[in-house]
Every structure is written in structure tokens, then in C-alpha cells.
Design an enzyme around this catalytic site. Structure first.
Site, mmCIF file in Angstrom:
data_model
loop_
_atom_site.group_PDB
_atom_site.id
_atom_site.type_symbol
_atom_site.label_atom_id
_atom_site.label_comp_id
_atom_site.label_asym_id
_atom_site.label_seq_id
_atom_site.Cartn_x
_atom_site.Cartn_y
_atom_site.Cartn_z
ATOM 1 N N HIS A 1 -44.722 131.019 13.426
ATOM 2 C CA HIS A 1 -44.393 132.099 14.364
ATOM 3 C C HIS A 1 -44.204 131.552 15.777
ATOM 4 C CE1 HIS A 1 -48.922 132.887 14.975
ATOM 5 N NE2 HIS A 1 -48.473 132.730 16.215
ATOM 6 N N ASN B 1 -47.849 129.439 10.602
ATOM 7 C CA ASN B 1 -46.820 129.992 9.713
ATOM 8 C C ASN B 1 -45.436 129.932 10.368
ATOM 9 O OD1 ASN B 1 -47.057 131.945 11.643
ATOM 10 N ND2 ASN B 1 -47.773 133.574 10.281
ATOM 11 N N ASP C 1 -45.593 137.278 25.232
ATOM 12 C CA ASP C 1 -46.212 138.326 24.428
ATOM 13 C C ASP C 1 -47.544 138.789 24.989
ATOM 14 O OD1 ASP C 1 -47.475 135.912 23.908
ATOM 15 O OD2 ASP C 1 -47.055 135.889 21.766
ATOM 16 N N GLU D 1 -43.422 137.018 13.673
ATOM 17 C CA GLU D 1 -44.039 136.574 12.425
ATOM 18 C C GLU D 1 -42.974 136.393 11.350
ATOM 19 O OE1 GLU D 1 -47.050 135.745 12.213
ATOM 20 O OE2 GLU D 1 -48.464 137.149 13.091
HETATM 21 C C1 GLP Z 1 -50.636 132.773 19.322
HETATM 22 C C2 GLP Z 1 -49.518 132.994 20.357
HETATM 23 C C3 GLP Z 1 -48.396 131.981 20.202
HETATM 24 C C4 GLP Z 1 -48.971 130.587 20.047
HETATM 25 C C5 GLP Z 1 -49.809 130.529 18.807
HETATM 26 C C6 GLP Z 1 -50.354 129.128 18.509
HETATM 27 O O1 GLP Z 1 -50.433 133.473 18.137
HETATM 28 N N1 GLP Z 1 -48.968 134.308 20.316
HETATM 29 O O2 GLP Z 1 -47.525 132.080 21.311
HETATM 30 O O3 GLP Z 1 -47.930 129.654 19.990
HETATM 31 O O4 GLP Z 1 -50.899 131.423 18.980
HETATM 32 O O5 GLP Z 1 -51.497 128.895 19.250
HETATM 33 P P1 GLP Z 1 -52.206 127.511 19.405
HETATM 34 O O6 GLP Z 1 -51.446 126.773 20.456
HETATM 35 O O7 GLP Z 1 -53.595 127.856 19.856
HETATM 36 O O8 GLP Z 1 -52.170 126.838 18.078
#
Ligand code: GLP
Length: 241
Positions: free
Chosen positions: A138, A136, A67, A143
């Protein structure tokens, strides 16, 4: 679904790097689906270390990232292209032209999403897809919703996600409100899924996603239907099980 429980973040990073490195060693021209977020940073550090030791060679590897924020230039220090350059690509011998991240600045984002799906298809899909998980549930930027989006698409970020990511920006208003993300079909078509999770704050969503009902309200729950999922999590992230 195979769960690897590790003592802490460092051990999680090492185990996840082991698994990703095994793909590169067994198939030097593999296609790696990569993720951003704070969780995989330690894994990327370990891969760089092994590259420096001559253990890993990325010269034939292709990468596709999940993404990108809409509206951020690749040079913006919070863009996911910048993240990947900084945390992995600049430090190993992957060819720049073999790395793919959606273009957050595309004038026509829908066309960019279609182009990205074609890139994934033309590479024959991903051999392994790394995934972190939002609080959440995702994955990428898919989402919670009333359906599972299939291909790469433009998404409105939820307030929870904007709040969670605000720590990386000067103010909450600076956090982009939209992103371009691979869809659930792109992710599910990967031949292997590698989920990395760390910390007690993720324990409730780990339980919900992997032991609760499969629902688009918890996007990661769809992974229960994938035949080849490895979850690498530290004890804190597994503490609700
Ligand atoms: C972002 C990214 C996700 C990632 C998520 C969790 O929203 N788009 O791909 O998994 O954050 O991030 P973290 O690993 O910092 O908790």
C-alpha cells in the site's frame, strides 16, 4: 526508475534527505508531498538538522500529506497531523498555514476528500511525493483492491494494515478502521516520486512492487509507470532482488 542502495537505515535517511533538500534548494517555493510511518523519520531528522545549520529554508515551502486516520483529532498522538508536527513542522520554519493534512474529524468525509483534491490542484500539484510502503504494497492508504482509486477518498483499512499499525495504539481495537488518503492519480501526478524503504521485512514487497506485474493488488506497482521515480532503500530491503 532509479534505485539508490544504501548500507543501512541511517544512510537511507541521509540519501533521501539529500534528494528532498535538493528540491527545497532548487525551488524554495516547492510543494512537498509528505508521508508518515516509521521509515521517513530519520529523513525528517536530517532535514531538521540542516535547517538548524542554516542550510535549508522552508519559509516558502508548501506541504501536502498523503493521508490521515478517520476519527483521530490532530492532537491525538497517533494522528498523522500530530506525527508531522512532532517529526518536522514544529522544528522548521514552514508556515503552519502552508501545511496540509486531511481532516480526520471532518463531519462530511467525502466533502473533505473533494476539498483536499482542490488544495492539491490549487498548489499546482506536488514537486515531489515521499512514499513509504506497507507490507502489502500500500502507498498512502491505497490498499490492495481490484482497481486503482484516483482522487482523495475514504478507505477501509485492511486487517494487515490494522495489525501492522496496532503496535502504536494501546489495543488493536483502538486502531481506526478507516482513513482519508490521496488516491493513486494524486500520487502519480507528482513530478517526482521518492520512495523510502528499509529492512528485510520489506524485501519481498520491494521485489513484487518494482519487478512484478503492475496490478491494483499491489498498489505500489503502478509506480513502474511513472517517469521519474527514485527508490532509496537499504541493502536489507533490496536483498530479494
Ligand atoms: C502507514 C502509512 C503509509 C506508510 C506505511 C508503512 O500505513 N499510511 O504511508 O508508508 O504505514 O509504514 P512504515 O514506514 O512504518 O513501515
Amino acid at each position: 526508475m532509479k534505485i539508490y542502495s544504501t548500507k543501512d537505515y541511517d544512510a537511507m535517511s541521509r540519501k533521501a534527505a539529500d534528494i528532498l533538500a535538493s528540491h527545497v534548494i532548487l525551488k524554495p517555493d516547492c510543494v512537498l508531498g509528505l508521508a508518515t510511518g516509521s521509515t521517513p523519520i530519520g529523513m525528517y531528522k536530517q532535514l531538521i538538522e540542516w535547517y538548524n545549520q542554516g542550510v535549508l529554508d522552508f519559509s516558502l515551502v508548501h506541504t501536502v500529506n498523503l493521508d490521515e486516520y478517520r476519527g483521530l483529532a490532530p492532537t491525538h498522538d497517533q494522528s498523522y497531523r500530530y506525527f508531522m508536527q512532532h517529526n518536522l513542522f514544529d522544528h522548521v520554519n514552514v508556515k503552519p498555514e502552508n501545511t496540509n493534512v486531511p481532516n480526520g474529524l471532518a463531519a462530511d468525509p467525502e466533502a473533505e476528500c473533494a476539498r483536499y483534491d482542490q488544495v492539491i490542484d490549487s498548489l499546482g500539484g506536488t514537486d515531489v511525493q515521499v512514499l513509504g510502503m506497507g507490507h502489502n504494497g500500500h502507498i498512502g492508504f491505497n490498499e490492495p483492491a481490484d482497481h486503482f482509486p484516483l482522487g482523495t477518498h475514504v478507505v477501509d483499512l485492511t486487517d494487515t494494515t490494522i495489525d501492522a499499525n496496532a503496535r502504536f495504539f494501546a489495543t488493536r481495537d483502538d486502531v481506526p478502521k478507516q482513513a482519508l488518503t490521496m488516491g493513486v492519480k494524486n500520487i502519480m501526478q507528482s513530478r517526482h516520486i521518492l520512495v523510502v524503504v528499509s529492512g528485510a521485512d520489506k524485501a519481498p514487497i520491494v521485489k513484487k512492487a518494482f519487478f512484478g506485474p503492475v496490478t491494483p493488488q499491489v498498489p505500489a506497482s503502478i509506480l513502474q509507470l511513472h517517469p521519474n521515480v527514485s527508490i532509496v532503500a537499504d541493502e536489507a530491503a533490496l536483498s530479494a532482488l
